[in-house]
Design a protein around this motif. Structure first.
Motif, PDB file in Angstrom:
ATOM      1  N   ALA A 524      39.506  39.316  45.118  1.00 11.42           N
ATOM      2  CA  ALA A 524      40.726  39.853  44.518  1.00 11.42           C
ATOM      3  C   ALA A 524      41.305  38.804  43.574  1.00 11.42           C
ATOM      4  O   ALA A 524      41.496  37.643  43.964  1.00 11.42           O
ATOM      5  N   LYS A 525      41.573  39.192  42.376  1.00 13.39           N
ATOM      6  CA  LYS A 525      42.071  38.263  41.361  1.00 13.39           C
ATOM      7  C   LYS A 525      43.427  37.688  41.785  1.00 13.39           C
ATOM      8  O   LYS A 525      44.306  38.414  42.236  1.00 13.39           O
ATOM      9  N   ALA A 526      43.581  36.380  41.599  1.00 15.71           N
ATOM     10  CA  ALA A 526      44.783  35.669  42.047  1.00 15.71           C
ATOM     11  C   ALA A 526      45.795  35.583  40.907  1.00 15.71           C
ATOM     12  O   ALA A 526      45.966  34.537  40.273  1.00 15.71           O
ATOM     13  N   ASN A 527      46.494  36.666  40.652  1.00 14.57           N
ATOM     14  CA  ASN A 527      47.431  36.712  39.524  1.00 14.57           C
ATOM     15  C   ASN A 527      48.656  35.836  39.726  1.00 14.57           C
ATOM     16  O   ASN A 527      49.147  35.219  38.780  1.00 14.57           O
ATOM     17  N   LEU A 528      49.178  35.791  40.940  1.00 12.06           N
ATOM     18  CA  LEU A 528      50.327  34.931  41.198  1.00 12.06           C
ATOM     19  C   LEU A 528      49.958  33.473  40.972  1.00 12.06           C
ATOM     20  O   LEU A 528      50.700  32.709  40.335  1.00 12.06           O
ATOM     21  N   SER A 529      48.816  33.076  41.457  1.00 15.83           N
ATOM     22  CA  SER A 529      48.413  31.677  41.356  1.00 15.83           C
ATOM     23  C   SER A 529      48.205  31.240  39.919  1.00 15.83           C
ATOM     24  O   SER A 529      48.607  30.144  39.522  1.00 15.83           O
ATOM     25  N   VAL A 530      47.586  32.101  39.110  1.00 18.28           N
ATOM     26  CA  VAL A 530      47.346  31.712  37.729  1.00 18.28           C
ATOM     27  C   VAL A 530      48.652  31.690  36.937  1.00 18.28           C
ATOM     28  O   VAL A 530      48.840  30.867  36.045  1.00 18.28           O
ATOM     29  N   VAL A 543      40.818  35.484  45.585  1.00 20.87           N
ATOM     30  CA  VAL A 543      40.984  35.312  47.021  1.00 20.87           C
ATOM     31  C   VAL A 543      40.191  36.417  47.703  1.00 20.87           C
ATOM     32  O   VAL A 543      40.152  37.552  47.214  1.00 20.87           O
ATOM     33  N   PRO A 544      39.529  36.116  48.812  1.00 23.70           N
ATOM     34  CA  PRO A 544      38.763  37.153  49.504  1.00 23.70           C
ATOM     35  C   PRO A 544      39.678  38.072  50.304  1.00 23.70           C
ATOM     36  O   PRO A 544      40.598  37.625  50.969  1.00 23.70           O
ATOM     37  N   VAL A 545      39.438  39.362  50.199  1.00 21.83           N
ATOM     38  CA  VAL A 545      40.184  40.362  50.965  1.00 21.83           C
ATOM     39  C   VAL A 545      39.193  41.255  51.689  1.00 21.83           C
ATOM     40  O   VAL A 545      38.015  41.317  51.342  1.00 21.83           O
ATOM     41  N   ALA A 546      39.701  41.943  52.699  1.00 24.65           N
ATOM     42  CA  ALA A 546      38.818  42.758  53.532  1.00 24.65           C
ATOM     43  C   ALA A 546      38.237  43.931  52.763  1.00 24.65           C
ATOM     44  O   ALA A 546      38.900  44.565  51.944  1.00 24.65           O
ATOM     45  N   ASN A 547      37.000  44.229  53.032  1.00 27.85           N
ATOM     46  CA  ASN A 547      36.268  45.321  52.424  1.00 27.85           C
ATOM     47  C   ASN A 547      36.506  46.588  53.246  1.00 27.85           C
ATOM     48  O   ASN A 547      36.192  46.622  54.434  1.00 27.85           O
ATOM     49  N   PRO A 548      37.068  47.644  52.664  1.00 26.62           N
ATOM     50  CA  PRO A 548      37.327  48.857  53.453  1.00 26.62           C
ATOM     51  C   PRO A 548      36.059  49.546  53.938  1.00 26.62           C
ATOM     52  O   PRO A 548      36.127  50.429  54.796  1.00 26.62           O
ATOM     53  N   LEU A 549      34.903  49.136  53.403  1.00 26.18           N
ATOM     54  CA  LEU A 549      33.643  49.686  53.884  1.00 26.18           C
ATOM     55  C   LEU A 549      33.156  48.982  55.149  1.00 26.18           C
ATOM     56  O   LEU A 549      32.217  49.456  55.791  1.00 26.18           O
ATOM     57  N   ALA A 550      33.791  47.868  55.523  1.00 24.57           N
ATOM     58  CA  ALA A 550      33.291  47.043  56.618  1.00 24.57           C
ATOM     59  C   ALA A 550      33.276  47.795  57.941  1.00 24.57           C
ATOM     60  O   ALA A 550      32.319  47.700  58.713  1.00 24.57           O
TER      61      ALA A 550
END
Length: 553
Positions: A524-530, A543-550
């Protein structure tokens, strides 16, 4: 994309939208990577700058809020404001940083999950930097939303359903701290969200200083230039911004001002790209202002790159359309500018782009995907609609990467979906060569200028990250959340997995796609950080986020 109460006052809606966007960023980029997010039904709790916050959520990965988020003050929950959250973010990110070691993930609201291993390259969270601009940017974005909502009360949307969808993105990127921040004065006059239209300015460029490449013939139908000059349309806002630089070439005759165009051009969702109905073309201009993350200009290498990519992508899209008949794209066959130094070459550069109406089959209506992600009327058969949507949008994107080594950028503003008379998705239209790249090592770029070639390519891993982020996180997760509302999403993601697995099987289960279907975390693109680090948008990490396919694998 937040389920906001539009019947409220513009100020109240703008506050709610601004708070929601920043709070999402905090879950994804601030509290999540530090292991400071918990799920306590019916709330998600998170800690920012040693302050406990809570909100009712739904929408899985899209992280939408129901009701007013709150903060804990002396044992009592109080309504959270955007200004207070800004101060908490400043305290958290402007301090010495926190310990971000550890591994694993914390489940939030079912399919929402955030890694505690920290942001990946370039995200910049927890650096201890001080950003004196941040609060003003968030406030400016909130003020812009309020101004847009007020303007929309007095101006009807375009009658064209495609243009109405282009002008519907009032709240902007749902995971950006200042999604509607815009520099420069007078921006509201040219804002698509305010349902504006305006005549273009027409210049004549003396032929000995004319710059361009490819097919720009349609521009000549916008007006008449005198002998020895070629017509160049310009965005009126950009001419105001470049007034000082234009004074000399206008005075010495290298440029002449031909006044305003005869027709009204309509700005589309990117602000700087307009639709010119008289020639049925979209025109992508430069604007030397920061809109959200970037100064929106056509760099010289992007002007040349658009034409180069259009030439190379013709055979690719022919193959994609043969395999996935609903696939369409908007070529950018030419650009025109003035050879008056880099500043004006870029500032006056205009890229000619096909219009979506010109590529859709008769009876098919193009609609911007971003507008479909805004909560609204549900289709009569949501699951059938969703399956058709995933088939038409996702499969050509994946095949472009895996078979052809092409990285499309299928975020919500770069994809239009063509619907039939019943509203069912039957086509997907991909646009904007600036975000489209070639996978390094899979294309012969010899003969292409080095800077142009550099801007045209991604390494394989970076290209896959971009595809998966735009397709899964930015796009499909938002559409699924709008379809499901506050209800369960498992059936939608099960259908999506079935569609993707069918394609994977036809391809022999390539490793990147196998990992995706097995539930590998999503980037997931880190827009706040940039934005906090004041870095260029191209430096944004993930940042890694959970995959809804998991949970389905």
């Amino acid at each position: 994309m937040t389920g906001l109460a539009i019947e409220s006052s513009p100020a109240a809606v703008a506050e709610e939208a601004s708070l929601a966007a920043l709070l999402r960023c905090c879950v994804r980029e601030v509290a999540g990577p530090r292991g400071q997010v918990w799920h306590a039904e019916p709330y998600v709790l998170l800690r920012v700058a040693d302050t406990l916050l809570r909100a009712r959520t739904y929408g899985g990965l899209a992280l939408r809020f129901a009701g007013t988020p709150e903060w804990l003050e002396h044992g009592s929950w109080q309504p959270l404001s955007a200004d207070r959250l800004v101060r908490l973010v400043e305290a958290e990110l402007g301090g010495a940083g926190r310990d971000m070691s550890g591994s694993g993930s914390v489940s939030v609201s079912g399919s929402v999950s955030v890694s505690v291993s920290g942001p990946r390259s370039g995200s910049g969270s927890g650096s201890g930097e001080v950003n004196g601009e941040f609060a003003a940017q968030v406030g400016a974005s909130r003020d812009a939303i309020e101004a847009l909502l007020s303007a929309r009360q007095d101006t009807p949307p375009p009658a064209d359903p495609w243009l109405a969808s282009e002008q519907g993105l009032v709240f902007g990127h749902p995971f950006h701290p200042s999604p509607k921040a815009r520099d420069g004065a007078g921006w509201l006059r040219y804002a698509p969200e305010a349902h504006t239209s305006f005549p273009l300015r027409l210049l004549g460029v003396r032929d000995d200083v004319l710059a361009g490449a490819g097919d720009t013939g349609p521009l000549d139908r916008l007006g008449t230039a005198p002998r020895g000059y070629t017509l160049l349309p310009a965005h009126p806002w950009q001419l105001d911004l470049l007034a000082a630089e234009l004074a000399v070439p206008l005075a010495d005759g290298r440029l002449i001002d031909l006044g305003h165009g005869a027709r009204m051009a309509v700005p589309t969702s990117s602000v700087r790209t307009v639709y010119e109905p008289g020639i049925d073309r979209c025109l992508k201009f430069s604007l030397d202002v920061r809109i959200t993350n970037c100064v929106r200009k056509n760099s010289w290498y992007e002007l040349a790159g658009a034409v180069e990519l259009t030439r190379r992508l013709g055979p690719v899209f022919e193959a994609l359309t043969a395999r996935f008949p609903g696939t369409r794209w908007l070529p950018e066959p030419g650009y025109r500018s003035a050879d008056l130094g880099t500043r004006l070459l870029e500032g006056l550069g205009v890229i000619v782009r096909a219009s979506p109406w010109s590529v859709c089959h008769p009876g098919v209506t193009p609609l911007l995907s971003g507008a479909l992600a805004v909560p609204g009327d549900l289709p009569a058969e949501p699951l059938r609609w969703w399956r058709a949507y995933v088939e038409h949008v996702a499969l050509p994107v994946l095949d472009a990467y895996l078979t052809h080594g092409v990285v499309l950028e299928p975020h919500l503003q770069n994809v239009l979906v063509g619907v039939d008379a019943t509203g069912l998705p039957v086509e997907a239209i991909f646009r904007d060569m600036e975000g489209t790249k070639l996978v390094a090592g899979r294309h012969d770029l010899s003969g292409v200028p080095e800077r142009v070639a550099e801007a045209l390519t991604y390494d394989p891993a970076g290209g896959w990250d971009r595809v998966v982020y735009c397709l899964m996180v930015n796009h499909l997760a938002e559409i699924a959340a709008s379809l499901a509302g506050p209800g369960p999403m498992r059936e939608l993601w099960a259908a999506a997995r079935e569609v993707l697995a069918g394609y994977a099987g036809s391809m022999g289960w390539p490793q990147p796609l196998s990992d995706l279907l097995a539930g590998a975390p999503l980037p997931a693109k880190a827009n706040l950080s940039v934005r906090w680090s004041r870095s260029a948008d191209r430096a944004a990490g993930y940042v890694p986020v959970a995959n809804p396919l998991a949970v389905l694998s």
